[in-house]
Design an enzyme around this catalytic site. Sequence first.
Site, PDB file in Angstrom:
ATOM      1  N   GLY A  15       0.779  -1.241   0.000  1.00 34.96           N
ATOM      2  CA  GLY A  15       0.000   0.000   0.000  1.00 34.96           C
ATOM      3  C   GLY A  15       0.804   1.281   0.000  1.00 34.96           C
ATOM      4  N   SER A  16       2.075   1.229  -0.418  1.00 38.81           N
ATOM      5  CA  SER A  16       2.852   2.475  -0.364  1.00 38.81           C
ATOM      6  C   SER A  16       2.355   3.495  -1.399  1.00 38.81           C
ATOM      7  CB  SER A  16       4.347   2.200  -0.533  1.00 38.81           C
ATOM      8  OG  SER A  16       4.633   1.752  -1.835  1.00 38.81           O
ATOM      9  N   ASN A  17       1.858   3.043  -2.524  1.00 39.86           N
ATOM     10  CA  ASN A  17       1.303   3.994  -3.499  1.00 39.86           C
ATOM     11  C   ASN A  17      -0.018   4.582  -3.006  1.00 39.86           C
ATOM     12  OD1 ASN A  17       2.881   4.336  -6.133  1.00 39.86           O
ATOM     13  ND2 ASN A  17       3.048   2.142  -5.724  1.00 39.86           N
ATOM     14  N   MET A  92      -3.469  -6.894  -7.340  1.00 43.08           N
ATOM     15  CA  MET A  92      -2.828  -8.024  -8.015  1.00 43.08           C
ATOM     16  C   MET A  92      -3.809  -8.953  -8.725  1.00 43.08           C
ATOM     17  SD  MET A  92       0.251  -7.293  -7.525  1.00 43.08           S
ATOM     18  CE  MET A  92       1.129  -8.759  -8.021  1.00 43.08           C
ATOM     19  N   ASN A 109      -3.753   2.770 -13.384  1.00 45.36           N
ATOM     20  CA  ASN A 109      -2.835   1.837 -12.729  1.00 45.36           C
ATOM     21  C   ASN A 109      -1.423   2.403 -12.806  1.00 45.36           C
ATOM     22  OD1 ASN A 109      -1.954  -0.722 -11.625  1.00 45.36           O
ATOM     23  ND2 ASN A 109      -1.210  -1.234 -13.676  1.00 45.36           N
ATOM     24  N   HIS A 111       2.568   1.021 -13.123  1.00 44.59           N
ATOM     25  CA  HIS A 111       3.349  -0.175 -13.437  1.00 44.59           C
ATOM     26  C   HIS A 111       4.833   0.172 -13.304  1.00 44.59           C
ATOM     27  CE1 HIS A 111       4.184  -4.039 -15.219  1.00 44.59           C
ATOM     28  NE2 HIS A 111       5.075  -3.445 -15.996  1.00 44.59           N
TER      29      HIS A 111
HETATM   30  C1  GRF Z   1       4.185  -1.129  -7.189  1.00 44.27           C
HETATM   31  O1  GRF Z   1       5.497  -1.409  -7.579  1.00 44.27           O
HETATM   32  C2  GRF Z   1       3.322  -0.863  -8.395  1.00 44.27           C
HETATM   33  O2  GRF Z   1       4.026  -0.301  -9.459  1.00 44.27           O
HETATM   34  C3  GRF Z   1       2.839  -2.239  -8.779  1.00 44.27           C
HETATM   35  O3  GRF Z   1       2.652  -2.911  -7.557  1.00 44.27           O
HETATM   36  C4  GRF Z   1       3.491  -2.335  -6.559  1.00 44.27           C
HETATM   37  C5  GRF Z   1       2.596  -1.957  -5.427  1.00 44.27           C
HETATM   38  O4  GRF Z   1       3.305  -1.484  -4.313  1.00 44.27           O
HETATM   39  N1  GRF Z   1       1.644  -2.174  -9.586  1.00 44.27           N
HETATM   40  P1  GRF Z   1       2.511  -0.812  -3.119  1.00 44.27           P
HETATM   41  O5  GRF Z   1       1.505  -1.847  -2.608  1.00 44.27           O
HETATM   42  O6  GRF Z   1       1.832   0.406  -3.646  1.00 44.27           O
HETATM   43  O7  GRF Z   1       3.557  -0.493  -2.101  1.00 44.27           O
END
Ligand code: GRF
Length: 204
Positions: A15-17, A92, A109, A111
């Site tokens: 969940g860092s994004n 995912m 999204n 990537h």
């Molecule tokens: C990130 O590297 C994103 O690019 C990919 O999945 C990862 C998710 O990381 N789609 P987080 O859960 O947001 O930390």
Amino acid sequence: MSEKTRIAVLASGRGSNFVSIADAIGRGEINAEIVQLICNKPDAGAIDAARARRIKVNVLESKGVPAAEYDEKLVQALQSCNPDLVVLAGYMKIVGKAIIDAFPMKIINIHPALLPSFPGLEAQKQAFEYGVKVAGCTVHFIDEGVDTGPIILQKAIPVEDYDTDESLSKRILTEEHRLYPQAVNLFSEGRLKVEGRRVIIDRS
Ligand code: GRF
């Protein structure tokens, strides 16, 4: 000030994004509100991050649920929170047609590669092992393919001789945390226009 963009976030993991977007909103950098975090995994780190920020969490477990049935439930969950934008943040699962049809050009999204190179899983590792000199990340709209939708923003990152798969992945992630909030902000300000495969950005 115009109305806040209603965002639903779908996540499966760390969940860092999600945090980078939630915190950019919290700092007032994006005129938006995360109306719900939907997780398909009950142990996703994103859940704690959302609760700590008083963001509503909906755990919609996908394990053992047939894809079509899950997608139907997800469409219902999304429709009930009426989002303007659906943000995939480490989600995912393949996003099925039913979801795409319900939110056309409203699902984005991130990537961790410069698409169209290295779609799919472990993109950073794929790029590193291929030996590219420039890696990066891409924010794109979702279409029915895997990582094939119209590209909104990309950030290139040089690969150094001393890099490892891990060090490169870490630098890519740092850039993701800058790029994704920028893309969400452009969407929320109505500055993105999709013309076929191209996304035109109104920078005026
Ligand atoms: C990130 O590297 C994103 O690019 C990919 O999945 C990862 C998710 O990381 N789609 P987080 O859960 O947001 O930390």
